[in-house]
Motif scaffolding. Structure first.
Motif, short mmCIF file in Angstrom:
data_model
loop_
_atom_site.label_atom_id
_atom_site.label_comp_id
_atom_site.label_asym_id
_atom_site.label_seq_id
_atom_site.Cartn_x
_atom_site.Cartn_y
_atom_site.Cartn_z
N ALA A 162 -32.74 -44.53 24.64
CA ALA A 162 -31.30 -44.79 24.44
C ALA A 162 -30.48 -43.58 24.85
CB ALA A 162 -31.03 -45.14 22.98
N LEU A 163 -29.29 -43.84 25.34
CA LEU A 163 -28.36 -42.79 25.77
C LEU A 163 -27.10 -42.85 24.92
CD1 LEU A 163 -28.52 -43.27 29.66
CD2 LEU A 163 -30.13 -42.07 28.17
N PRO A 164 -26.58 -41.71 24.48
CA PRO A 164 -25.31 -41.71 23.77
C PRO A 164 -24.15 -41.90 24.75
CG PRO A 164 -26.08 -39.46 24.04
CD PRO A 164 -27.15 -40.36 24.60
N VAL A 165 -23.13 -42.62 24.30
CA VAL A 165 -21.95 -42.90 25.13
C VAL A 165 -20.71 -42.68 24.28
CG1 VAL A 165 -20.75 -44.62 26.51
CG2 VAL A 165 -23.25 -44.63 26.45
N ALA A 166 -19.84 -41.77 24.73
CA ALA A 166 -18.62 -41.46 23.97
C ALA A 166 -17.38 -41.77 24.82
CB ALA A 166 -18.61 -39.99 23.55
N GLY A 167 -16.30 -42.17 24.15
CA GLY A 167 -15.06 -42.44 24.87
C GLY A 167 -14.04 -43.08 23.97
N ASP A 168 -12.77 -42.92 24.33
CA ASP A 168 -11.68 -43.46 23.52
C ASP A 168 -11.30 -44.88 23.90
OD1 ASP A 168 -11.54 -40.95 22.31
OD2 ASP A 168 -10.01 -40.23 23.71
N ASP A 169 -11.53 -45.25 25.14
CA ASP A 169 -11.16 -46.56 25.66
C ASP A 169 -12.31 -47.52 25.39
OD1 ASP A 169 -10.75 -48.84 27.28
OD2 ASP A 169 -9.57 -47.69 28.72
N GLU A 170 -12.13 -48.38 24.38
CA GLU A 170 -13.24 -49.25 23.96
C GLU A 170 -13.65 -50.24 25.05
OE1 GLU A 170 -15.14 -48.91 21.33
OE2 GLU A 170 -13.97 -47.17 20.73
N ALA A 171 -12.69 -50.72 25.81
CA ALA A 171 -13.03 -51.67 26.88
C ALA A 171 -13.83 -50.98 27.97
CB ALA A 171 -11.76 -52.29 27.46
N ALA A 172 -13.42 -49.77 28.35
CA ALA A 172 -14.16 -49.02 29.36
C ALA A 172 -15.54 -48.64 28.84
CB ALA A 172 -13.38 -47.77 29.77
N LYS A 173 -15.62 -48.28 27.57
CA LYS A 173 -16.92 -47.93 26.98
C LYS A 173 -17.86 -49.13 27.02
CE LYS A 173 -16.91 -45.46 23.15
NZ LYS A 173 -16.84 -45.16 21.69
N THR A 187 -28.12 -48.04 24.50
CA THR A 187 -27.03 -47.09 24.28
C THR A 187 -26.69 -47.00 22.81
OG1 THR A 187 -25.33 -48.79 24.63
CG2 THR A 187 -25.98 -47.47 26.56
N VAL A 188 -26.08 -45.88 22.45
CA VAL A 188 -25.55 -45.67 21.10
C VAL A 188 -24.11 -45.22 21.25
CG1 VAL A 188 -25.69 -44.25 19.02
CG2 VAL A 188 -27.79 -45.08 20.10
N ASP A 189 -23.20 -45.85 20.51
CA ASP A 189 -21.80 -45.45 20.52
C ASP A 189 -21.68 -44.11 19.81
OD1 ASP A 189 -19.04 -45.11 20.16
OD2 ASP A 189 -18.70 -47.27 19.97
N ALA A 190 -21.31 -43.07 20.55
CA ALA A 190 -21.22 -41.72 20.00
C ALA A 190 -19.81 -41.34 19.59
CB ALA A 190 -21.77 -40.71 21.02
N GLY A 191 -18.91 -42.32 19.49
CA GLY A 191 -17.55 -42.06 19.04
C GLY A 191 -16.61 -41.80 20.19
N GLY A 192 -15.48 -41.15 19.88
CA GLY A 192 -14.46 -40.86 20.88
C GLY A 192 -14.76 -39.58 21.64
N ILE A 193 -13.90 -39.26 22.59
CA ILE A 193 -14.11 -38.06 23.41
C ILE A 193 -14.04 -36.79 22.55
CG2 ILE A 193 -13.01 -36.63 25.19
CD1 ILE A 193 -14.83 -38.80 26.28
N ASP A 194 -13.23 -36.80 21.49
CA ASP A 194 -13.18 -35.62 20.63
C ASP A 194 -14.45 -35.48 19.78
OD1 ASP A 194 -10.73 -34.79 21.58
OD2 ASP A 194 -9.59 -35.87 20.05
N ASP A 195 -15.27 -36.54 19.74
CA ASP A 195 -16.56 -36.48 19.06
C ASP A 195 -17.70 -36.14 20.02
OD1 ASP A 195 -15.45 -37.50 16.56
OD2 ASP A 195 -15.38 -39.47 17.54
N SER A 196 -17.39 -36.02 21.29
CA SER A 196 -18.47 -35.89 22.29
C SER A 196 -19.17 -34.54 22.26
CB SER A 196 -17.94 -36.20 23.70
OG SER A 196 -16.97 -35.27 24.11
N TRP A 197 -18.69 -33.62 21.42
CA TRP A 197 -19.43 -32.37 21.22
C TRP A 197 -20.82 -32.65 20.68
CZ3 TRP A 197 -21.02 -31.77 16.23
CH2 TRP A 197 -20.29 -32.42 15.23
N ARG A 198 -20.99 -33.80 20.05
CA ARG A 198 -22.30 -34.14 19.48
C ARG A 198 -23.38 -34.34 20.54
NH1 ARG A 198 -22.25 -35.34 14.10
NH2 ARG A 198 -20.18 -35.55 13.15
#
Length: 232
Positions: A162-173, A187-198
């Motif tokens: 599985a790959l983490p995927v982060a982004g603010d635009d839910e449709a694009a994600k 895939t795993v939803d890793a949150g928004g772009i401000d969470d992408s430090w994870r």
């Protein structure tokens, strides 16, 4: 094309890839093999991509043309090169296009010190997003390039990673996650772009080859403090 009409489950999507290094090259190979129409560009010009184009059937283009009509655009260049990308790079993309950022910040090894990241705590992909003038989805940044060719598995396979995927635009994600599924990965939803430090370099999920639960656990264990090896 309106975002609601972008269906990654079908073959023949138009995809632009900006950067033809290890990740960009192997995504070109896999996406063309899946039947997508891929335009690929690098900083040195389309004539330097002749062999990749002949191997894959992709179209080698200039960077300014890679996103034209594309429903998905992959930006996979060194972080230090992002400010030098041509202005209006994404202007010709399809309406609702998803833009994937695969970038990582390596201040000591490659990129030099970037003040916004170091001093303001801006995530790598937020910084890239600001330069591109378009929302991005962070994916593939911790993926081994060779795994794109060798480790894809059908849905339900116990060895599927599985790959983490982060982004603010839910449709694009959603578009990106569906495309990654088609490539043979969960895939795993890793949150928004401000969470992408994870999922930045030095975190537990970076380079991890595990399934959904392992990736979720690694994301939860991440620390916001950037490791010393990845500070400028």
């Amino acid at each position: 094309m309106h975002r609601a009409c972008i269906d990654t489950r079908r073959r023949g999507m138009q995809i632009g890839i900006i950067g033809a290094g290890n990740i960009g090259g192997n995504l070109t190979r896999r996406l063309t093999a899946l039947g997508h129409d891929v335009a690929v560009a690098n900083s040195r010009g389309p004539e330097t991509l002749k062999e990749l184009a002949e191997e894959t059937g992709a179209t080698a283009v200039r960077a300014t043309d890679a996103a034209k009509g594309a429903q998905v655009v992959v930006v996979t260049v060194p972080l230090k090169a992002v400010p030098d990308l041509p202005g209006g790079l994404l202007d010709g993309a399809a309406e609702g296009a998803a833009v994937i950022d695969t970038g990582n910040y390596y201040p000591q090894q490659r990129d030099g010190r970037i003040a916004a990241i170091e001093d303001e705590g801006v995530t790598e992909s937020r910084w890239t997003e600001r330069h591109l003038g378009h929302p991005v989805i962070k994916a593939f940044n911790g993926t081994y390039a060779q795994d794109i060719l060798d480790r894809h598995r059908p849905a339900g396979d116990p060895e599927r990673i599985a790959l983490p995927v982060a982004g603010d635009d839910e449709a694009a994600k959603r578009i990106v996650r569906e495309l990654i599924d088609q490539l043979g990965f969960d895939t795993v939803d890793a949150g928004g772009i401000d969470d992408s430090w994870r999922q930045q370099p030095g975190t537990p999920v970076y380079g991890l080859r595990e399934g959904v639960e392992g990736v979720r656990k690694a994301l939860a264990e991440a620390s916001p403090e950037r490791p010393a090896d990845f500070r400028g």
